[in-house]
Design an enzyme around this catalytic site. Structure first.
Site, PDB file in Angstrom:
ATOM      1  N   PHE A  91      -7.253   3.376   3.392  1.00 43.52           N
ATOM      2  CA  PHE A  91      -7.256   3.139   3.601  1.00 43.52           C
ATOM      3  C   PHE A  91      -8.412   2.378   4.881  1.00 43.52           C
ATOM      4  O   PHE A  91      -8.213   2.960   6.302  1.00 43.52           O
ATOM      5  CB  PHE A  91      -6.085   2.247   3.989  1.00 43.52           C
ATOM      6  CG  PHE A  91      -6.104   0.452   3.825  1.00 43.52           C
ATOM      7  CD1 PHE A  91      -4.861  -0.127   5.278  1.00 43.52           C
ATOM      8  CD2 PHE A  91      -7.627  -0.231   4.061  1.00 43.52           C
ATOM      9  CE1 PHE A  91      -5.428  -1.800   5.398  1.00 43.52           C
ATOM     10  CE2 PHE A  91      -7.014  -2.131   4.280  1.00 43.52           C
ATOM     11  CZ  PHE A  91      -6.257  -2.383   5.120  1.00 43.52           C
ATOM     12  N   PHE A  92      -9.586   2.156   4.544  1.00 47.92           N
ATOM     13  CA  PHE A  92     -11.665   1.968   5.640  1.00 47.92           C
ATOM     14  C   PHE A  92     -11.682   0.690   5.276  1.00 47.92           C
ATOM     15  O   PHE A  92     -11.988   0.286   4.200  1.00 47.92           O
ATOM     16  CB  PHE A  92     -11.999   3.133   5.453  1.00 47.92           C
ATOM     17  CG  PHE A  92     -13.374   3.077   6.340  1.00 47.92           C
ATOM     18  CD1 PHE A  92     -14.206   3.118   6.329  1.00 47.92           C
ATOM     19  CD2 PHE A  92     -11.866   4.289   7.951  1.00 47.92           C
ATOM     20  CE1 PHE A  92     -14.918   3.300   6.970  1.00 47.92           C
ATOM     21  CE2 PHE A  92     -13.350   3.683   9.468  1.00 47.92           C
ATOM     22  CZ  PHE A  92     -14.482   3.976   8.193  1.00 47.92           C
ATOM     23  N   PHE A 103     -12.406  -9.548  10.531  1.00 46.48           N
ATOM     24  CA  PHE A 103     -13.240 -10.733   9.938  1.00 46.48           C
ATOM     25  C   PHE A 103     -11.453 -11.251   8.476  1.00 46.48           C
ATOM     26  O   PHE A 103     -11.788 -11.657   7.471  1.00 46.48           O
ATOM     27  CB  PHE A 103     -14.049 -10.694   8.571  1.00 46.48           C
ATOM     28  CG  PHE A 103     -15.442 -10.463  10.065  1.00 46.48           C
ATOM     29  CD1 PHE A 103     -16.101  -9.299   9.956  1.00 46.48           C
ATOM     30  CD2 PHE A 103     -15.703 -11.467  10.383  1.00 46.48           C
ATOM     31  CE1 PHE A 103     -17.237  -9.312  10.841  1.00 46.48           C
ATOM     32  CE2 PHE A 103     -17.146 -11.329  11.580  1.00 46.48           C
ATOM     33  CZ  PHE A 103     -17.724 -10.461  11.534  1.00 46.48           C
ATOM     34  N   GLY A 104     -10.735 -10.360   8.465  1.00 47.70           N
ATOM     35  CA  GLY A 104      -9.704 -10.311   7.803  1.00 47.70           C
ATOM     36  C   GLY A 104      -9.862  -9.891   6.681  1.00 47.70           C
ATOM     37  O   GLY A 104      -9.225  -9.364   5.851  1.00 47.70           O
ATOM     38  N   GLY A 132      -9.450  -5.869   5.955  1.00 51.87           N
ATOM     39  CA  GLY A 132      -8.071  -5.172   5.869  1.00 51.87           C
ATOM     40  C   GLY A 132      -6.606  -6.233   5.689  1.00 51.87           C
ATOM     41  O   GLY A 132      -6.421  -5.269   4.253  1.00 51.87           O
ATOM     42  N   PHE A 136       2.654   4.882   3.272  1.00 50.65           N
ATOM     43  CA  PHE A 136       1.532   5.761   3.630  1.00 50.65           C
ATOM     44  C   PHE A 136       1.832   6.467   4.825  1.00 50.65           C
ATOM     45  O   PHE A 136       3.162   6.169   4.909  1.00 50.65           O
ATOM     46  CB  PHE A 136       0.688   4.264   3.392  1.00 50.65           C
ATOM     47  CG  PHE A 136       1.410   3.209   4.468  1.00 50.65           C
ATOM     48  CD1 PHE A 136       2.156   2.098   3.953  1.00 50.65           C
ATOM     49  CD2 PHE A 136       0.677   3.468   5.945  1.00 50.65           C
ATOM     50  CE1 PHE A 136       2.052   0.676   4.969  1.00 50.65           C
ATOM     51  CE2 PHE A 136       1.334   2.169   6.499  1.00 50.65           C
ATOM     52  CZ  PHE A 136       2.199   1.403   5.845  1.00 50.65           C
ATOM     53  N   TYR A 171       0.295  -2.379  11.117  1.00 50.27           N
ATOM     54  CA  TYR A 171       1.035  -1.808  10.125  1.00 50.27           C
ATOM     55  C   TYR A 171       2.319  -2.871  10.978  1.00 50.27           C
ATOM     56  O   TYR A 171       3.128  -3.338   9.966  1.00 50.27           O
ATOM     57  CB  TYR A 171       1.583  -0.507   9.299  1.00 50.27           C
ATOM     58  CG  TYR A 171       0.098  -0.126   8.623  1.00 50.27           C
ATOM     59  CD1 TYR A 171      -0.256   0.963   9.430  1.00 50.27           C
ATOM     60  CD2 TYR A 171      -0.626  -1.187   7.124  1.00 50.27           C
ATOM     61  CE1 TYR A 171      -1.915   1.535   9.157  1.00 50.27           C
ATOM     62  CE2 TYR A 171      -1.865  -0.116   6.609  1.00 50.27           C
ATOM     63  CZ  TYR A 171      -1.931   0.863   7.099  1.00 50.27           C
ATOM     64  OH  TYR A 171      -3.494   1.504   7.460  1.00 50.27           O
ATOM     65  N   LYS A 172       2.999  -2.084  11.407  1.00 51.55           N
ATOM     66  CA  LYS A 172       4.253  -2.878  12.255  1.00 51.55           C
ATOM     67  C   LYS A 172       4.349  -4.567  12.062  1.00 51.55           C
ATOM     68  O   LYS A 172       5.655  -5.225  12.245  1.00 51.55           O
ATOM     69  CB  LYS A 172       4.427  -2.518  13.216  1.00 51.55           C
ATOM     70  CG  LYS A 172       5.243  -0.613  13.310  1.00 51.55           C
ATOM     71  CD  LYS A 172       5.351  -0.510  14.603  1.00 51.55           C
ATOM     72  CE  LYS A 172       6.599   1.216  14.942  1.00 51.55           C
ATOM     73  NZ  LYS A 172       6.945   1.593  15.996  1.00 51.55           N
ATOM     74  N   GLU A 219      14.051   7.298  10.645  1.00 49.98           N
ATOM     75  CA  GLU A 219      15.224   8.113   9.752  1.00 49.98           C
ATOM     76  C   GLU A 219      15.256   9.702   9.852  1.00 49.98           C
ATOM     77  O   GLU A 219      16.121  10.573   9.416  1.00 49.98           O
ATOM     78  CB  GLU A 219      15.157   7.665   8.346  1.00 49.98           C
ATOM     79  CG  GLU A 219      15.435   6.351   7.507  1.00 49.98           C
ATOM     80  CD  GLU A 219      15.265   6.059   6.462  1.00 49.98           C
ATOM     81  OE1 GLU A 219      14.797   6.854   5.643  1.00 49.98           O
ATOM     82  OE2 GLU A 219      15.761   5.055   6.045  1.00 49.98           O
TER      83      GLU A 219
END
Lengths: 171, 171
Positions: B94-95, B103-104, B106, B127, B140-141, B152
């Site tokens: 993912f890049f 600019f949003g 991603g 991922f 991501y978080k 886990e």
């Protein structure tokens, strides 16, 4: 002949379901198992399989106390690395406790390694829980590298509400 | 810069995809590990048995860089299987090019993938991220991802080609 390794068939899904639950219990997460043999059949033996599976079988005279002759399995699928191409990811590897120590686990893994060779896959990847010492030792002895340790890779997940919320906002 | 377009990758995008793969590898400080060629990407993504799916982000001609690129971001994914919950969407790469961040784009790619996951009955999107890549981990978080390695204890392992050949000979 003590045991044999063969491709799983649709009829094996009940045995696979049973062993998935046994493995989940060993991994201390049985409440996380949400699917049954029905989904396994649909997803593994339809026109577009999402996984491949090999099972280890013993002759009738060696069956378990409950009468099972399918005593181990390995579930895997093809993945892709943008650095090196085709790979295989080994999702589950399990042998029932009373049949361990005979080389069945090793034979299942060697069978997957053979598939890698035949399908020109350059890597076999899998995940292990950090407290699972017997498995960690087994894999390290076969030349596996712990990439979480070596390169700092962490596995992340989006599920449930987080996934649904993101999906709702899609353009 | 406001307008961009997300679409499924086509065979003609392969040179751009490889270019972006190398840029991402450079960002992860592992550029020399990219062994894949345009030929591999074409065969493996657009042949009889696709090993991956790809979404690209492109900008209109007037916003192209001096070198004339219009494809400025991509995400590569495939479907995997969890014996506990069934089908998953696995995000491999993912890049977005540095000049086009903020600019949003991603975010929109991630939402598109989440929508694909939900539409194709995937319970979850998985991922891996390097722990040194705090910017990505926070991205991501913030959107609800869970770090399974931390929560886990899952560690990622790999067996490379050399050890696979040894293992397959032991069968």
């Amino acid at each position: 002949m003590k045991y044999s390794i063969r491709s799983a068939r649709a009829q094996d899904c009940r045995d696979i379901e049973r062993m998935i639950m046994e493995l989940a219990l060993y991994e201390k997460m049985p409440d996380q198992v949400k699917i049954s043999h029905k989904e396994l059949e649909r997803d593994g033996f339809g026109p577009n399989p999402f996984y491949q599976c090999l099972v280890a079988e013993v002759p009738e005279e060696r069956s378990s106390a409950e009468g099972h002759t399918v005593v181990g399995y390995v579930l895997y699928y093809y993945t892709y690395s943008t650095w090196s191409g085709r790979c295989i990811y080994m999702e589950d590897l399990y042998v029932m406790p009373q049949f361990r120590g005979e080389g069945i686990g090793k034979a299942l893994m060697a069978s997957v390694a053979k598939v890698c060779r035949e399908q020109q896959c350059v890597r076999l990847q899998f995940s292990v829980l950090d407290w699972n010492k017997p498995s960690l030792e087994f894999y390290l002895s076969k030349g596996a590298q712990d990439l979480t340790d070596k390169e700092g890779w962490h596995l992340l997940r989006f599920d449930g509400e987080a996934l649904e919320s993101l999906a709702e906002e899609a353009p | 810069m406001a307008s961009f377009n997300l679409r499924k990758a086509e065979p003609k995008d392969v040179p751009d995809i490889l270019r972006l793969i190398k840029e991402l590898a450079r960002y992860e400080e592992m550029e020399d590990q990219v062994k894949l060629t345009e030929k591999d990407l074409l065969e493996d993504g657009f042949g009889d048995h696709p090993f991956y799916h790809c979404v690209v982000a492109e900008v209109p001609t007037e916003h192209q860089k001096a070198e004339g690129y219009s494809v400025i971001g991509f995400a590569m994914y495939y479907f995997t299987y969890d014996p506990w919950i069934g089908k998953l969407l696995y995000l491999e790469d993912f890049f977005v090019m540095k000049e086009y961040r903020g600019f949003g784009i991603g975010s929109e790619i991630l939402k598109k993938l989440s929508e694909t996951a939900v539409k194709t009955r995937c319970s979850s999107m998985h991922f891996i991220v390097a722990e040194s890549n705090q910017a990505s981990i926070n991205f991501y978080k913030r959107r609800g991802a869970l770090d399974l390695s931390l929560e886990e204890g899952w560690r990622l392992f790999r067996i490379d080609k050399q050890n696979l050949l040894k293992l397959s000979a032991e069968e």
